[in-house]
Design an enzyme around this catalytic site. Structure first.
Site, PDB file in Angstrom:
ATOM      1  N   ARG A  71       0.820  -1.213   0.000  1.00 48.33           N
ATOM      2  CA  ARG A  71       0.000   0.000   0.000  1.00 48.33           C
ATOM      3  C   ARG A  71       0.853   1.262   0.000  1.00 48.33           C
ATOM      4  NH1 ARG A  71      -5.282  -1.240   0.737  1.00 48.33           N
ATOM      5  NH2 ARG A  71      -5.688  -3.390   1.370  1.00 48.33           N
ATOM      6  N   SER A 180       7.197  -7.021   3.668  1.00 45.34           N
ATOM      7  CA  SER A 180       6.135  -7.655   2.904  1.00 45.34           C
ATOM      8  C   SER A 180       6.459  -7.643   1.414  1.00 45.34           C
ATOM      9  CB  SER A 180       4.812  -6.945   3.221  1.00 45.34           C
ATOM     10  OG  SER A 180       3.719  -7.786   2.985  1.00 45.34           O
ATOM     11  N   GLU A 287       0.486 -12.395   8.845  1.00 45.59           N
ATOM     12  CA  GLU A 287       1.826 -12.777   9.301  1.00 45.59           C
ATOM     13  C   GLU A 287       2.016 -14.289   9.261  1.00 45.59           C
ATOM     14  OE1 GLU A 287       5.627 -11.475  10.226  1.00 45.59           O
ATOM     15  OE2 GLU A 287       3.830 -10.414   9.581  1.00 45.59           O
ATOM     16  N   LEU A 289       0.848 -16.239   6.980  1.00 46.93           N
ATOM     17  CA  LEU A 289       1.179 -16.522   5.591  1.00 46.93           C
ATOM     18  C   LEU A 289       2.632 -16.147   5.295  1.00 46.93           C
ATOM     19  CD1 LEU A 289       0.073 -17.511   2.885  1.00 46.93           C
ATOM     20  CD2 LEU A 289      -0.675 -15.169   2.414  1.00 46.93           C
ATOM     21  N   HIS A 319       1.631  -8.645  11.515  1.00 47.92           N
ATOM     22  CA  HIS A 319       1.939  -7.869  10.313  1.00 47.92           C
ATOM     23  C   HIS A 319       1.733  -6.381  10.597  1.00 47.92           C
ATOM     24  CE1 HIS A 319       2.958  -9.031   6.200  1.00 47.92           C
ATOM     25  NE2 HIS A 319       2.204  -8.063   5.717  1.00 47.92           N
ATOM     26  N   ASN A 320       2.727  -5.741  11.189  1.00 48.73           N
ATOM     27  CA  ASN A 320       2.578  -4.315  11.477  1.00 48.73           C
ATOM     28  C   ASN A 320       3.922  -3.604  11.575  1.00 48.73           C
ATOM     29  OD1 ASN A 320       3.616  -4.812  14.057  1.00 48.73           O
ATOM     30  ND2 ASN A 320       1.662  -4.604  15.095  1.00 48.73           N
ATOM     31  N   TRP A 321       3.856  -2.285  11.556  1.00 50.18           N
ATOM     32  CA  TRP A 321       5.057  -1.448  11.522  1.00 50.18           C
ATOM     33  C   TRP A 321       5.877  -1.563  12.796  1.00 50.18           C
ATOM     34  CZ3 TRP A 321       6.989   0.488   7.272  1.00 50.18           C
ATOM     35  CH2 TRP A 321       6.143   0.738   6.176  1.00 50.18           C
TER      36      TRP A 321
END
Length: 340
Positions: A71, A180, A287, A289, A319-321
């Site tokens: 994104r 990612s 995450e 995956l 799955h994060n910053w």
């Protein structure tokens, strides 16, 4: 077992319509216009902006590229919006280059402008700058739709040449890392351009994109992240598709002796990882995956005798910053020792 994990994870992800590479979490850094500066370079896609942050000691030999996720916005790179990694890297006397844009591009040279049967796949009212979870349709006036993505050419020819000409930056033995989508792209750049990149880092990367079901999972993700068509990027299962899969080009990474930092969270939320039930529902399967893909890549590298990799699997992390910023800080000594 790994394939089963991939398919189970996709079964969770796909009904949500969530992006396979969409970061989940809240911003923990503020944009500081006085710290970095805009660096514009012409390309086949038109003028492309990067943000540059100078090393604390003023050197021009130590350079790292920070790649965004699926994104990616057209105003700033997510690493600058969401984290403080630029300050950490420059304090280690490393110059930081953050390319801006490239939503759903995988930083590749595509075959054609993105469209669906000759029709743009997004509403012109969509926001290319949205980083929210869910659909964020990019209008047909953005790079990759009005023209063909040529990110690989940009990152390996136009950008390093201008960084060298105008700032004196070294264009060999650079580092590159990404999250990612940017993780698999970082490995591809290192795999195919070993003179330029001596170090590559992947966090929560999708490193086995030719595994069963992965193309369709990425298809859904790219529709969600900007309304981009994966078929415009590369035909299914042809040489171009296989070329982008780290699992396939793993022998080149071994033979190049590129120093690699490969990381993925456990998909178990830690303190501060998510702040809502929706965040857990989306960040955990994404995450999972990425973890299955990353473990498959590790098995592949081990099977061919690669010894140039550090693997990092924290006991918690989704799955994060927050987790990706932590990985940069953990990686810094290794990066510093293998560039310049």
């Amino acid at each position: 077992m790994l394939k089963r994990a991939v398919l189970v994870s996709m079964a969770i992800v796909l009904p949500l319509g969530a992006s396979v590479a969409g970061p989940v979490g809240t911003a923990n850094a503020a944009f500081d216009p006085n710290f970095g500066f805009d660096f514009w370079v012409d390309s086949e896609m038109g003028p492309i902006k990067s943000r540059v942050f100078r090393a604390a000691d003023g050197n021009t030999n130590r350079v790292v590229y920070a790649l965004d996720g699926m994104r990616a916005r057209d105003d700033l790179n997510g690493w600058e919006i969401e984290t403080n990694v630029a300050r950490a890297l420059t304090a280690w006397n490393i110059n930081v280059v953050m390319p801006v844009g490239g939503q759903s591009s995988f930083y590749l040279d595509w075959n054609a402008p993105s469209n669906f049967f000759g029709i743009d796949g997004a509403s012109s009212t969509g926001s290319a700058g949205s980083s929210a979870v869910g659909s964020s349709a990019a209008g047909d006036n953005v790079a990759g739709k009005r023209n063909t993505y040529k990110w690989e050419t940009f990152l390996t020819q136009h950008l390093p040449r201008e960084l060298n000409n105008r700032l004196g930056f070294r264009s060999t033995r650079n580092g590159v890392f990404g999250l990612s989508m940017g993780g698999s792209a970082a490995l591809a750049l290192a795999g195919y351009y070993p003179q330029q990149f001596s170090f590559a880092g992947s966090y929560s990367g999708f490193l086995n994109t030719s595994a069963p079901g992965m193309r369709e999972a990425l298809r859904v993700a790219m529709i969600s992240a900007g309304g981009f068509n994966i078929d415009s990027m590369a035909p299914p299962w042809g040489p171009q598709w296989l070329r982008m899969d780290p699992f396939v080009f793993a022998p080149q990474l071994r033979d190049n002796n590129t120093r690699l930092w490969i990381a993925s969270g456990s998909a178990v939320p830690g303190g501060g990882d998510v702040n809502s039930a929706l965040g857990i529902v989306q960040a955990v399967p994404l995450e999972a995956l990425a973890l299955a893909n990353t473990r498959a890549f590790q098995v592949r590298m081990d099977s061919i005798g690669a010894r140039n990799v550090h693997y990092d699997y924290p006991p918690t992390g989704v799955h994060n910053w927050r987790n990706w910023e932590d990985q940069v800080n953990r990686m810094l000594p290794d990066l510093s020792a293998n560039i310049g």
